[in-house]
Design a protein around this motif. Sequence first.
Motif, PDB file in Angstrom:
ATOM      1  N   GLY A 225      39.851  47.773  47.397  1.00 13.72           N
ATOM      2  CA  GLY A 225      39.951  49.047  46.687  1.00 13.72           C
ATOM      3  C   GLY A 225      41.086  49.912  47.202  1.00 13.72           C
ATOM      4  O   GLY A 225      41.884  50.442  46.413  1.00 13.72           O
TER       5      GLY A 225
ATOM      6  N   SER B 211      44.500  48.266  46.486  1.00 16.67           N
ATOM      7  CA  SER B 211      44.844  48.458  45.081  1.00 16.67           C
ATOM      8  C   SER B 211      45.263  49.899  44.819  1.00 16.67           C
ATOM      9  O   SER B 211      46.197  50.157  44.041  1.00 16.67           O
ATOM     10  CB  SER B 211      43.658  48.082  44.195  1.00 16.67           C
ATOM     11  OG  SER B 211      43.938  48.312  42.836  1.00 16.67           O
ATOM     12  N   LEU B 212      44.598  50.862  45.470  1.00 17.15           N
ATOM     13  CA  LEU B 212      44.939  52.272  45.280  1.00 17.15           C
ATOM     14  C   LEU B 212      46.358  52.560  45.758  1.00 17.15           C
ATOM     15  O   LEU B 212      47.127  53.266  45.085  1.00 17.15           O
ATOM     16  CB  LEU B 212      43.936  53.148  46.035  1.00 17.15           C
ATOM     17  CG  LEU B 212      44.164  54.659  45.937  1.00 17.15           C
ATOM     18  CD1 LEU B 212      44.026  55.132  44.491  1.00 17.15           C
ATOM     19  CD2 LEU B 212      43.185  55.402  46.838  1.00 17.15           C
TER      20      LEU B 212
ATOM     21  N   LYS C 279      48.842  50.877  43.275  1.00 13.25           N
ATOM     22  CA  LYS C 279      48.890  51.589  42.000  1.00 13.25           C
ATOM     23  C   LYS C 279      49.562  52.947  42.145  1.00 13.25           C
ATOM     24  O   LYS C 279      50.274  53.404  41.242  1.00 13.25           O
ATOM     25  CB  LYS C 279      47.474  51.771  41.440  1.00 13.25           C
ATOM     26  CG  LYS C 279      46.802  50.486  41.003  1.00 13.25           C
ATOM     27  CD  LYS C 279      47.540  49.834  39.844  1.00 13.25           C
ATOM     28  CE  LYS C 279      46.826  48.584  39.360  1.00 13.25           C
ATOM     29  NZ  LYS C 279      46.735  47.531  40.369  1.00 13.25           N
TER      30      LYS C 279
ATOM     31  N   TRP D 224      44.033  53.768  35.183  1.00 14.05           N
ATOM     32  CA  TRP D 224      43.695  52.778  36.202  1.00 14.05           C
ATOM     33  C   TRP D 224      43.507  53.432  37.569  1.00 14.05           C
ATOM     34  O   TRP D 224      42.625  53.047  38.336  1.00 14.05           O
ATOM     35  CB  TRP D 224      44.775  51.710  36.238  1.00 14.05           C
ATOM     36  CG  TRP D 224      44.447  50.533  37.087  1.00 14.05           C
ATOM     37  CD1 TRP D 224      45.119  50.105  38.190  1.00 14.05           C
ATOM     38  CD2 TRP D 224      43.366  49.601  36.917  1.00 14.05           C
ATOM     39  NE1 TRP D 224      44.522  48.991  38.712  1.00 14.05           N
ATOM     40  CE2 TRP D 224      43.455  48.658  37.951  1.00 14.05           C
ATOM     41  CE3 TRP D 224      42.344  49.496  35.971  1.00 14.05           C
ATOM     42  CZ2 TRP D 224      42.551  47.611  38.070  1.00 14.05           C
ATOM     43  CZ3 TRP D 224      41.436  48.461  36.097  1.00 14.05           C
ATOM     44  CH2 TRP D 224      41.549  47.533  37.127  1.00 14.05           C
TER      45      TRP D 224
ATOM     46  N   ASN E 102      40.161  53.396  39.725  1.00 18.76           N
ATOM     47  CA  ASN E 102      40.224  52.914  41.109  1.00 18.76           C
ATOM     48  C   ASN E 102      39.594  53.925  42.073  1.00 18.76           C
ATOM     49  O   ASN E 102      38.812  53.567  42.964  1.00 18.76           O
ATOM     50  CB  ASN E 102      41.676  52.660  41.492  1.00 18.76           C
ATOM     51  CG  ASN E 102      41.825  51.632  42.606  1.00 18.76           C
ATOM     52  OD1 ASN E 102      42.809  50.903  42.672  1.00 18.76           O
ATOM     53  ND2 ASN E 102      40.869  51.573  43.505  1.00 18.76           N
TER      54      ASN E 102
ATOM     55  N   TYR F 261      34.773  49.746  37.160  1.00 20.87           N
ATOM     56  CA  TYR F 261      35.986  49.088  37.654  1.00 20.87           C
ATOM     57  C   TYR F 261      36.016  47.623  37.226  1.00 20.87           C
ATOM     58  O   TYR F 261      37.070  47.112  36.811  1.00 20.87           O
ATOM     59  CB  TYR F 261      36.038  49.189  39.180  1.00 20.87           C
ATOM     60  CG  TYR F 261      37.287  48.587  39.793  1.00 20.87           C
ATOM     61  CD1 TYR F 261      38.436  49.342  39.963  1.00 20.87           C
ATOM     62  CD2 TYR F 261      37.298  47.254  40.196  1.00 20.87           C
ATOM     63  CE1 TYR F 261      39.575  48.792  40.525  1.00 20.87           C
ATOM     64  CE2 TYR F 261      38.436  46.691  40.751  1.00 20.87           C
ATOM     65  CZ  TYR F 261      39.558  47.471  40.908  1.00 20.87           C
ATOM     66  OH  TYR F 261      40.694  46.912  41.457  1.00 20.87           O
TER      67      TYR F 261
END
Length: 217
Positions: free
Chosen positions: A38, A41-42, A45, A108, A112, A130
């Motif tokens: 998580g 990915s944060l 992104k 997104w 997230n 998610y």
Amino acid sequence: MTGSTIPYDNMSTPSKPLPFFTKCCFCIPLRIGCFILGYFSLVIKTVHTITLIGFTAYFGYTTHGFDHFDRPNDMDERRVAELDIMEKPILKRIELFFAIALLANFIWLFVNIACLVGLHKRRPGPVRLYVSFATFKLILSLVGIISLMGTDLTRVLTAIFEMFTFVLAAYFILVYYVYAMQLEREEFERQSNITFEHVKTIGDIYPTKLDKQNLVA
């Protein structure tokens, strides 16, 4: 009502997590694995969104608000008009592409962040959200992989690489899905315990079995 009857308010028992799927990457607990995925990915992104915003602003500035590129001062007016006719439709499509890409990135990012909040508070709902968005994105990437299939070597190699990332993404989605089922199971057990304690308290205050002598006037 007897003391052994426990109302569950029509709660359906959630599915049990897969018994053979208890670790992320076969060595990390699911909860920790979800946090790692998580936050990673944060970060990705966020960097991608900031880069996209910067590139959009730069391109919009150099095209005067997606209208036209700068012309040489000595260019013929007829040539300028011809370039305007050719460029404006293309620039408007590019503007639309940037708008959709930015909107998708912001959505997104929100999903997230909501997922991370759900992980911290042990709420399965945001994690399920998610999973739904990630699955939809995965389906779109599969469509892109199929479109890359062909006889050209470069396209084939690109499709193979994309397929590898597809499988990896599918595995990580499965990690989130299994952990969401685990959270749902924990939440169901907590609610069941609360209901049981509530019924037990009512049973203590209003006993279901009374001594017959107490009923004699």
